[in-house]
Scaffold this motif. Structure first.
Motif, PDB file in Angstrom:
ATOM      1  N   THR A  65      -0.063  30.226  12.582  1.00 21.72           N
ATOM      2  CA  THR A  65       0.582  31.164  13.516  1.00 21.72           C
ATOM      3  C   THR A  65       1.728  31.891  12.814  1.00 21.72           C
ATOM      4  O   THR A  65       2.186  31.468  11.751  1.00 21.72           O
ATOM      5  CB  THR A  65       1.153  30.430  14.745  1.00 21.72           C
ATOM      6  N   GLY A  66       2.196  32.939  13.443  1.00 24.62           N
ATOM      7  CA  GLY A  66       3.336  33.666  12.893  1.00 24.62           C
ATOM      8  C   GLY A  66       4.587  32.815  12.812  1.00 24.62           C
ATOM      9  O   GLY A  66       5.383  32.945  11.889  1.00 24.62           O
ATOM     10  N   LEU A  67       4.766  31.914  13.785  1.00 24.29           N
ATOM     11  CA  LEU A  67       5.942  31.029  13.750  1.00 24.29           C
ATOM     12  C   LEU A  67       5.850  30.039  12.595  1.00 24.29           C
ATOM     13  O   LEU A  67       6.856  29.734  11.947  1.00 24.29           O
ATOM     14  CB  LEU A  67       6.107  30.302  15.088  1.00 24.29           C
ATOM     15  N   GLU A  68       4.648  29.553  12.311  1.00 25.15           N
ATOM     16  CA  GLU A  68       4.471  28.666  11.146  1.00 25.15           C
ATOM     17  C   GLU A  68       4.719  29.434   9.852  1.00 25.15           C
ATOM     18  O   GLU A  68       5.348  28.917   8.926  1.00 25.15           O
ATOM     19  CB  GLU A  68       3.056  28.065  11.152  1.00 25.15           C
ATOM     20  N   GLY A  89       6.056  39.169  25.623  1.00 25.63           N
ATOM     21  CA  GLY A  89       7.503  39.202  25.472  1.00 25.63           C
ATOM     22  C   GLY A  89       8.191  38.079  26.214  1.00 25.63           C
ATOM     23  O   GLY A  89       9.293  38.246  26.698  1.00 25.63           O
ATOM     24  N   ASP A  90       7.513  36.929  26.286  1.00 25.22           N
ATOM     25  CA  ASP A  90       8.101  35.830  27.049  1.00 25.22           C
ATOM     26  C   ASP A  90       9.270  35.197  26.305  1.00 25.22           C
ATOM     27  O   ASP A  90       9.358  35.256  25.089  1.00 25.22           O
ATOM     28  CB  ASP A  90       7.035  34.776  27.380  1.00 25.22           C
ATOM     29  N   SER A  91      10.159  34.598  27.072  1.00 23.67           N
ATOM     30  CA  SER A  91      11.381  34.042  26.484  1.00 23.67           C
ATOM     31  C   SER A  91      11.088  32.852  25.577  1.00 23.67           C
ATOM     32  O   SER A  91      11.817  32.613  24.622  1.00 23.67           O
ATOM     33  CB  SER A  91      12.370  33.655  27.575  1.00 23.67           C
ATOM     34  N   GLU A  92      10.002  32.132  25.825  1.00 20.27           N
ATOM     35  CA  GLU A  92       9.683  30.983  24.971  1.00 20.27           C
ATOM     36  C   GLU A  92       9.392  31.436  23.540  1.00 20.27           C
ATOM     37  O   GLU A  92       9.954  30.894  22.584  1.00 20.27           O
ATOM     38  CB  GLU A  92       8.481  30.214  25.533  1.00 20.27           C
ATOM     39  N   ASN A  93       8.504  32.445  23.375  1.00 16.27           N
ATOM     40  CA  ASN A  93       8.213  32.966  22.034  1.00 16.27           C
ATOM     41  C   ASN A  93       9.448  33.580  21.403  1.00 16.27           C
ATOM     42  O   ASN A  93       9.715  33.383  20.220  1.00 16.27           O
ATOM     43  CB  ASN A  93       7.092  34.012  22.092  1.00 16.27           C
ATOM     44  N   TYR A  94      10.203  34.326  22.194  1.00 19.60           N
ATOM     45  CA  TYR A  94      11.421  34.956  21.685  1.00 19.60           C
ATOM     46  C   TYR A  94      12.392  33.896  21.161  1.00 19.60           C
ATOM     47  O   TYR A  94      12.883  33.988  20.035  1.00 19.60           O
ATOM     48  CB  TYR A  94      12.085  35.791  22.787  1.00 19.60           C
ATOM     49  N   ASN A  95      12.660  32.892  21.971  1.00 17.37           N
ATOM     50  CA  ASN A  95      13.607  31.840  21.570  1.00 17.37           C
ATOM     51  C   ASN A  95      13.124  31.069  20.353  1.00 17.37           C
ATOM     52  O   ASN A  95      13.910  30.780  19.444  1.00 17.37           O
ATOM     53  CB  ASN A  95      13.873  30.879  22.735  1.00 17.37           C
ATOM     54  N   LYS A  96      11.825  30.735  20.314  1.00 15.62           N
ATOM     55  CA  LYS A  96      11.276  30.028  19.144  1.00 15.62           C
ATOM     56  C   LYS A  96      11.457  30.865  17.883  1.00 15.62           C
ATOM     57  O   LYS A  96      11.844  30.353  16.838  1.00 15.62           O
ATOM     58  CB  LYS A  96       9.786  29.728  19.345  1.00 15.62           C
ATOM     59  N   ALA A  97      11.153  32.143  17.982  1.00 17.31           N
ATOM     60  CA  ALA A  97      11.240  33.025  16.815  1.00 17.31           C
ATOM     61  C   ALA A  97      12.684  33.156  16.326  1.00 17.31           C
ATOM     62  O   ALA A  97      12.970  32.966  15.140  1.00 17.31           O
ATOM     63  CB  ALA A  97      10.663  34.402  17.154  1.00 17.31           C
TER      64      ALA A  97
END
Length: 125
Positions: A65-68, A89-97
């Motif tokens: 994944t992009g986060l990995e 654009g959810d906050s979970e992906n935003y915060n993880k990134a």
């Protein structure tokens, strides 16, 4: 200046080339594309130090994944800024990134004026 776009959707290449055609034509910007996280790492590892000065990566990709990918780039190439792109654009992906070290977070459809500003801010440094 060379940037790397990482996205498993191959049609993004034509879109980025169209949106940045003036910068490419003027030799202000060189864009390289990787269609997986694994391919992106190979591109970054080709030269030491890497030619790429900025990475824009999609979050949702098969395999890595992009986060990995972000985590691997931050460990291996800590000076290269990475911005994340997501259809969600959810906050979970935003915060993880952001918590993982992403410089910026863009949602699809991409606001290319904001992206252009991000790139020009990097050029000015």
């Amino acid at each position: 200046m060379k940037i790397l776009i990482v996205d498993d959707e191959k049609d993004v290449e034509a879109l980025f080339r169209q949106k940045f055609r003036k910068e490419i034509r003027n030799n202000d910007l060189e864009i390289e594309f990787a269609f997986s996280g694994k391919e992106a790492l190979k591109i970054l590892e080709r030269k030491d130090p890497p030619e790429v000065v900025y990475v824009f990566s999609d979050i949702n990709m098969p395999g890595m994944t992009g986060l990995e990918l972000l985590e691997k780039i931050k460990k291996q190439f800590p000076k290269i800024p990475v911005s994340m792109i997501s259809a969600y654009g959810d906050s979970e992906n935003y915060n993880k990134a952001i918590n993982s070290g992403a410089k910026e977070f863009f949602t699809k459809p991409i606001d290319f004026e904001s992206l252009r500003k991000e790139i020009y801010d990097l050029i000015k440094k």
